[in-house]
Design an enzyme around this catalytic site. Structure first.
Site, PDB file in Angstrom:
ATOM      1  N   ARG A  94      -2.886  25.920  20.079  1.00 34.66           N
ATOM      2  CA  ARG A  94      -2.599  26.086  21.615  1.00 34.66           C
ATOM      3  C   ARG A  94      -3.346  27.318  21.951  1.00 34.66           C
ATOM      4  O   ARG A  94      -3.146  27.812  23.202  1.00 34.66           O
ATOM      5  CB  ARG A  94      -0.959  26.504  21.574  1.00 34.66           C
ATOM      6  N   LYS A 143       5.601  17.576  26.706  1.00 35.56           N
ATOM      7  CA  LYS A 143       4.683  18.114  27.822  1.00 35.56           C
ATOM      8  C   LYS A 143       3.615  18.880  27.269  1.00 35.56           C
ATOM      9  O   LYS A 143       3.571  19.375  26.106  1.00 35.56           O
ATOM     10  CB  LYS A 143       5.982  19.083  28.579  1.00 35.56           C
ATOM     11  N   ALA A 198       3.697  16.538  14.195  1.00 32.82           N
ATOM     12  CA  ALA A 198       4.048  18.122  14.495  1.00 32.82           C
ATOM     13  C   ALA A 198       4.826  18.713  14.279  1.00 32.82           C
ATOM     14  O   ALA A 198       5.998  18.220  13.891  1.00 32.82           O
ATOM     15  CB  ALA A 198       3.476  17.986  16.395  1.00 32.82           C
TER      16      ALA A 198
END
Length: 323
Positions: free
Chosen positions: A163, A96, A11
């Protein structure tokens, strides 16, 4: 002592933030990288100097020499791969939000405890001496008893980004709001009593913008705004922190997760006091803290209790906005 780290995924946050932090951190050995695309794996191996490269995440977890794993996968994959890494006996640092709800988080931490490994949620910014200085001033009474706190984290809208999709665990709350909730919970020593939130949802079912108001059991009020609304594929962002107390206030526009010379201003009895803190790369600080915890020299900073408390707060916000 050096900890052999494996990175489970190629990522952008791994390439741009965490792996550079690993290279700076004491006690980190960049041992293995894994991904689904062989070309990308080889590129990471070459660019960062990993000893091993694996196509497929299971192959990395099967490597007995890997002691700890960093997981930067999409949010909807965290639970599966954290649990697999724990089952393989690896210590885990997961991006997170660690989980998509508090129940998942509780199960993950319970599994880590049973296996005897450390599981930590990656909030690199909380390791910054800037945040430590803020907490020391607030909890030390510099501005008296806190009455009100607000923070904001608003960024660009993105385009064709994971996202933006609910099925991938996307949305402003998971991506950005978790910074705001952890900052609030770090500075207010109480339990949330009431939560009110509204949001603008996008066509993919994720929240594009969320605003929330909180009231804590000790009477302190807090508010935050998060969103991906500042244009398409720009570098625009807006970060804000304001803390009001009985004796004065603290203001800061420092962006989350920054390094270098960072300042905030306290106003007490009409007089301004500017405090400047020098912060290293937050991800390096996070990895050093994790390494020490693995070695048994220091407790992990982002504790299971804190992560679960934060997950419960996020759950309530998501319930309010009908995510």
């Amino acid at each position: 002592m050096s900890i052999k780290w494996g990175v489970l995924g190629t990522a952008s946050i791994a390439a741009g933030c965490t792996i550079p932090g690993m290279k700076q951190a004491e006690g980190c050995e960049l041992y293995a990288i894994a991904g689904r695309d062989e070309k990308k794996v080889q590129q990471f191996k070459t660019d960062f100097g990993f000893e091993k490269g694996y196509v497929g995440y299971d192959a990395l977890l099967a490597d007995a020499d890997v002691q700890a794993v960093y997981i930067p996968l999409p949010n909807n994959l965290h639970y599966e791969w954290v649990m697999k890494a724990i089952a393989a006996g690896k210590h885990v640092l997961c991006e997170k939000p660690l989980a998509l709800n508090a129940k998942e988080a509780e199960e993950m931490f319970a599994a880590a405890k049973e296996k005897g490994v450390i599981l930590a949620e990656a909030y690199a910014y909380l390791n910054s001496p800037y945040v430590a200085a803020l907490k020391e001033d607030v909890q030390g009474g510099l501005i008296g008893d806190i009455d009100y706190l607000e923070t904001a984290f608003v960024t660009q809208g993105y385009k064709d980004d994971i996202r933006l999709y609910k099925e991938l665990g996307g949305g402003a709350m998971y991506d950005l709001g978790c910074y705001c909730t952890t900052m609030i919970l770090s500075l207010i020593d109480s339990e949330p009593a009431t939560v009110k939130a509204v949001a603008e949802m996008n066509e993919h079912g994720a929240d594009l913008y969320t605003a929330a108001m909180l009231k804590f059991e000790n009477g302190v009020r807090a508010a935050f705004n998060v969103g991906m609304i500042l244009g398409k594929n720009t570098n625009d962002r807006m970060d804000r922190l304001y803390i009001r107390g009985s004796k004065g206030s603290i203001k800061s526009s420092v962006e989350y997760n920054q390094e270098g010379e960072l300042s905030y201003t306290a106003v007490i009895d009409g007089k301004e006091i500017t405090k400047t803190v020098t912060a290293r790369q937050n991800y390096a600080l996070e990895l050093e803290r994790m390494n020490k915890a693995i070695e048994g020299k220091e407790a992990i900073l982002v504790t299971p209790e804190f992560s679960i408390k934060n997950a419960k707060l996020i759950d309530e916000v998501l319930k309010q906005i009908e995510y």
